[in-house]
Design an enzyme around this catalytic site. Structure first.
Site, PDB file in Angstrom:
ATOM      1  NE  ARG A 117      -4.093  -1.750   2.268  1.00  0.00           N
ATOM      2  CZ  ARG A 117      -5.141  -1.892   1.450  1.00  0.00           C
ATOM      3  NH1 ARG A 117      -5.318  -1.044   0.447  1.00  0.00           N
ATOM      4  NH2 ARG A 117      -5.998  -2.882   1.628  1.00  0.00           N
ATOM      5  N   GLY A 149      -7.031  -1.042  -6.823  1.00  0.00           N
ATOM      6  CA  GLY A 149      -8.338  -0.534  -6.442  1.00  0.00           C
ATOM      7  C   GLY A 149      -8.411   0.983  -6.545  1.00  0.00           C
ATOM      8  N   GLY A 205      -7.503   3.541  -4.590  1.00  0.00           N
ATOM      9  CA  GLY A 205      -6.294   4.321  -4.316  1.00  0.00           C
ATOM     10  C   GLY A 205      -5.302   4.211  -5.464  1.00  0.00           C
ATOM     11  CB  THR A 209     -11.080  -3.840  -4.823  1.00  0.00           C
ATOM     12  OG1 THR A 209     -11.634  -3.883  -3.509  1.00  0.00           O
ATOM     13  CG2 THR A 209     -12.072  -3.117  -5.701  1.00  0.00           C
ATOM     14  CG  ASP A 217     -13.333  -3.313  -0.374  1.00  0.00           C
ATOM     15  OD1 ASP A 217     -13.455  -4.409   0.207  1.00  0.00           O
ATOM     16  OD2 ASP A 217     -12.607  -2.400   0.044  1.00  0.00           O
ATOM     17  N   GLY A 234     -14.785  -4.589   4.007  1.00  0.00           N
ATOM     18  CA  GLY A 234     -15.391  -3.466   3.293  1.00  0.00           C
ATOM     19  C   GLY A 234     -15.470  -2.303   4.265  1.00  0.00           C
ATOM     20  CD  GLU A 251     -12.777  -3.861   7.376  1.00  0.00           C
ATOM     21  OE1 GLU A 251     -13.018  -4.044   6.154  1.00  0.00           O
ATOM     22  OE2 GLU A 251     -11.643  -3.690   7.796  1.00  0.00           O
ATOM     23  NE  ARG A 288     -19.970 -16.598  23.013  1.00  0.00           N
ATOM     24  CZ  ARG A 288     -19.404 -17.790  23.201  1.00  0.00           C
ATOM     25  NH1 ARG A 288     -18.573 -18.276  22.315  1.00  0.00           N
ATOM     26  NH2 ARG A 288     -19.684 -18.490  24.283  1.00  0.00           N
ATOM     27  NE  ARG A 309      -6.640  -8.376   0.984  1.00  0.00           N
ATOM     28  CZ  ARG A 309      -6.122  -7.409   1.759  1.00  0.00           C
ATOM     29  NH1 ARG A 309      -6.897  -6.462   2.234  1.00  0.00           N
ATOM     30  NH2 ARG A 309      -4.843  -7.383   2.026  1.00  0.00           N
TER      31      ARG A 309
HETATM   32  O1  F6P Z   1      -9.699  -2.966   0.018  1.00  0.00           O
HETATM   33  C1  F6P Z   1      -9.760  -4.305   0.348  1.00  0.00           C
HETATM   34  C2  F6P Z   1      -9.753  -4.500   1.840  1.00  0.00           C
HETATM   35  O2  F6P Z   1      -9.716  -5.881   2.095  1.00  0.00           O
HETATM   36  C3  F6P Z   1     -10.883  -3.834   2.606  1.00  0.00           C
HETATM   37  O3  F6P Z   1     -12.083  -4.555   2.530  1.00  0.00           O
HETATM   38  C4  F6P Z   1     -10.310  -3.797   3.981  1.00  0.00           C
HETATM   39  O4  F6P Z   1     -10.954  -2.835   4.758  1.00  0.00           O
HETATM   40  C5  F6P Z   1      -8.877  -3.452   3.716  1.00  0.00           C
HETATM   41  O5  F6P Z   1      -8.599  -3.930   2.413  1.00  0.00           O
HETATM   42  C6  F6P Z   1      -7.898  -4.040   4.686  1.00  0.00           C
HETATM   43  O6  F6P Z   1      -6.628  -3.636   4.323  1.00  0.00           O
HETATM   44  P1  F6P Z   1      -5.268  -4.217   4.901  1.00  0.00           P
HETATM   45  O7  F6P Z   1      -5.097  -5.585   4.355  1.00  0.00           O
HETATM   46  O8  F6P Z   1      -4.230  -3.283   4.406  1.00  0.00           O
HETATM   47  O9  F6P Z   1      -5.441  -4.217   6.371  1.00  0.00           O
END
Ligand code: F6P
Length: 356
Positions: free
Chosen positions: A73, A109, A111, A132, A134, A177, A229, A273, A282
């Protein structure tokens, strides 16, 4: 023709399937093509870490998860910050020139596309590819990686279903997400969740508890909640992201999942829970649908390269492959529309979206 290729941002299944689709097209259709694999996304372009790929590097990777190129990133907001007399964008431009590239493929994605737009404005021949889990890239119906993640998240919900039913518990499954709710919506519906909470629909805790209580009173001792999320409680809806983060840190929460679980437990008396599948969503092999889609997307990017259609990003509309100009989509988000048919269908079958 010398083409550089990189994968940037969070990984996902089907990145390798796209890379393979592109490479097969390129070797078959672009005379004398040379492909350069850039390591770890924009990171490798900034530091000049790359290697000339061989045709065999692209074999046997169709069903392999992750990315053979590595990823990282590189926040957009740091791209134009000067460090040691140069910005990251300037370094990338300089390495692109040093490598003698005629084109650069960026698989990424939202960014990644914002940074790609900067490279385009610097005169680089960039082609973007919409990756992505997402599914939030503007201007394309779907992104690669999404359908595979839907399958994984759905399986998580399925597995939670049986244990929730056995114990008579309410289980919250937090789906990835942080901004949009596509994955939660699709997996929630596919997994038969009773309550689905998306960032696009701020939820009311009282409404969620009412649904859990009603189910219990109707003899259904368990409830399944698919919560994104990035889900937002109504009281937070007017806050800016920074303010939200600050407010949540007071209770030690990053997402609202644990807080909502505590509330449900306290208000309904139903044992509640939390399950967070996280990066499992992923990982692993891409689904059949994603492999097919990604092969098409990769080959189409090769075609855009051959035709010199740069400054573009591949898009899927219905059954058709097409492209958008990167500058037209960069910085925009594809939210789940409130009138999305999947939401309407969910409401018709009694799914609670936390708002009514
Ligand atoms: O953009 C994909 C994603 O998996 C999002 O759903 C999640 O919020 C984020 O990346 C998590 O990012 P990282 O793997 O950098 O923690």
């Amino acid at each position: 023709m010398k083409i550089g290729i990189l994968t940037s941002g969070g990984d996902c299944p089907a990145l390798n399937a796209v890379i393979r689709g592109f490479a097969k097209y390129a070797y078959n259709n672009i005379k004398g093509v040379e492909i350069y694999g850039i390591a770890d996304g924009y990171g490798g372009l900034i530091s000049g870490e790359y290697k000339k790929m061989k045709q065999e590097d692209f074999s046997g990777i169709l069903n392999v998860g992750g990315t053979i190129l590595g990823t990282s990133r590189q926040p957009f907001k740091k791209m134009q910050v000067e460090e040691n007399n140069s910005t990251k964008v300037q370094k990338m431009k300089s390495n692109y020139k040093k490598m003698g590239l005629n084109a650069l493929l960026t698989l990424g994605g939202a960014g990644t596309h914002k940074s790609a737009a900067l490279l385009v404005s610097e005169g680089l021949n960039v082609i973007g590819l919409p990756k992505t889990i997402d599914n939030d890239i503007f201007g394309t119906d779907v992104t690669f990686g999404f359908y595979s993640a839907v399958d994984v998240a759905t399986e998580c919900i399925d597995r939670i279903h049986t244990t929730a039913a056995s114990h008579g518990r309410t289980m919250l499954v937090e789906i990835m997400g942080n901004k949009v709710g596509w994955l939660t919506l699709y997996a929630g519906i596919a997994g038969g969740a009773d309550i689905i909470l998306l960032p696009e629909i701020p939820y009311d805790t009282a409404v969620v508890c009412k649904k859990v209580r009603e189910r219990a009173e109707a003899g259904k001792a368990f409830s399944i909640i698919a919560i994104a999320e990035g889900a937002i409680e109504k009281s937070e809806a007017g806050l800016k992201k920074k303010e939200r983060v600050q407010k949540r840190s007071e209770t030690g929460d990053v997402t609202l999942t644990n807080r909502l679980a505590r509330e449900i437990n306290a208000r309904t008396g139903v044992e509640t829970r939390v399950v967070i599948p996280g990066h499992i969503q992923r990982g692993g092999s891409p689904s059949a649908l994603d492999r097919a889609l990604s092969t098409e997307v990769g080959a189409y990017a090769g075609y855009l390269c051959k035709e010199g259609l740069f400054g573009t990003t591949v898009a899927i509309r219905g059954e058709r492959l097409t492209y958008n100009k990167i500058e037209d989509i960069a910085g925009k988000t594809k939210w789940v529309p409130l009138e999305h048919p999947m939401i309407e269908s969910g409401r018709r079958i009694g799914v609670c979206f936390g708002d009514e």
